[in-house]
Design an enzyme around this catalytic site. Sequence first.
Site, mmCIF file in Angstrom:
data_model
loop_
_atom_site.group_PDB
_atom_site.id
_atom_site.type_symbol
_atom_site.label_atom_id
_atom_site.label_comp_id
_atom_site.label_asym_id
_atom_site.label_seq_id
_atom_site.Cartn_x
_atom_site.Cartn_y
_atom_site.Cartn_z
ATOM 1 N N HIS A 191 0.930 -1.009 -0.062
ATOM 2 C CA HIS A 191 0.339 -0.290 -0.397
ATOM 3 C C HIS A 191 0.990 1.014 -0.041
ATOM 4 O O HIS A 191 1.818 1.393 0.871
ATOM 5 C CB HIS A 191 -1.074 0.267 1.179
ATOM 6 C CG HIS A 191 -1.628 1.147 1.237
ATOM 7 N ND1 HIS A 191 -2.980 1.149 0.506
ATOM 8 C CD2 HIS A 191 -1.681 2.448 2.397
ATOM 9 C CE1 HIS A 191 -3.505 2.371 0.399
ATOM 10 N NE2 HIS A 191 -2.626 2.926 1.623
ATOM 11 N N SER A 192 0.661 2.317 -0.837
ATOM 12 C CA SER A 192 1.428 3.422 -1.250
ATOM 13 C C SER A 192 2.974 3.511 -1.108
ATOM 14 O O SER A 192 2.891 2.618 -2.401
ATOM 15 C CB SER A 192 1.311 4.454 0.331
ATOM 16 O OG SER A 192 1.545 5.679 -0.056
ATOM 17 N N LEU A 193 3.900 3.912 -0.979
ATOM 18 C CA LEU A 193 5.241 2.979 -0.421
ATOM 19 C C LEU A 193 5.175 1.792 -0.821
ATOM 20 O O LEU A 193 6.276 1.370 -1.353
ATOM 21 C CB LEU A 193 6.107 4.135 0.151
ATOM 22 C CG LEU A 193 7.338 3.279 1.108
ATOM 23 C CD1 LEU A 193 8.518 3.729 -0.636
ATOM 24 C CD2 LEU A 193 7.798 3.580 1.790
ATOM 25 N N SER A 200 -1.923 -1.395 -3.856
ATOM 26 C CA SER A 200 -2.488 -0.964 -3.150
ATOM 27 C C SER A 200 -2.457 1.043 -3.232
ATOM 28 O O SER A 200 -1.073 1.371 -2.924
ATOM 29 C CB SER A 200 -2.885 -1.047 -2.265
ATOM 30 O OG SER A 200 -4.001 0.227 -1.179
#
Length: 249
Positions: A95-97, A122
């Site tokens: 998720h993200s990074l 994500s």
Amino acid sequence: MPVTSVESGAWARRFHPAPEAPTRLVCFPHAGGSATYYFPVSRALSPGLDVVSIQYPGRQDRRHEPCVDSVDRLADLVVEELEEWLDRPLALFGHSLGATLAFEVAKRLERRGVVPTALFASGRRAPSRHRPGRVHLYGDAELIANLKKMSGTDAQVLGDDEMLQMIMPAIRSDYKAAETYQYRPGPKLSCPIVALTGDEDPEVNLEEARAWSEHTTAGFELQVFQGGHFYLNHHAPAVLRAITTQLGG
């Protein structure tokens, strides 16, 4: 009940071992996040999937270790750690990074002849869709305000000055890793990619999420949820279904 981990090295946290599961899911946290973010995921998916969460240096039980502020360096280190976890098919969720990091880990694994069964990306724009960022250069007050806006950090933590001082170096380091990442064109992945995003996420629009399709020669799917950057906190059952639909379990 305290969160405990089983059979863990420096990087891997295996909260609910599932020795009979046919597939292992490796989860990568967001900027400022920790392996325990995926504790509920591990609990929900075990024993159908064997979930391993990655713990970056500089937080929780690794808080005395130097942070790593480069996605490439993190990916190199994670791939070395994963050598002992390749006894069964491997899928990656970030998720993200964590999505960018999972992508770079997948690239390195494939160069070693290990093709993940799937990459779940994500809350992150495709690697080829760069946006310049300066959050890692913000002062502490601005950085905390940004965290509150994103709603990804426990409000209790944000109100605890002592706790904030402990986690601020890790948050700043992670933001630097995310914002200074530079995609280098190369062979596409051979594994399918499932991109998941919130329809009100200020960090990624639908075109940027859809562009993940450009990074694989296998299947691609985009799932859009109502919400912002941390849409998955409010749509956990649907996100878990997306994982199990793709992987079984």
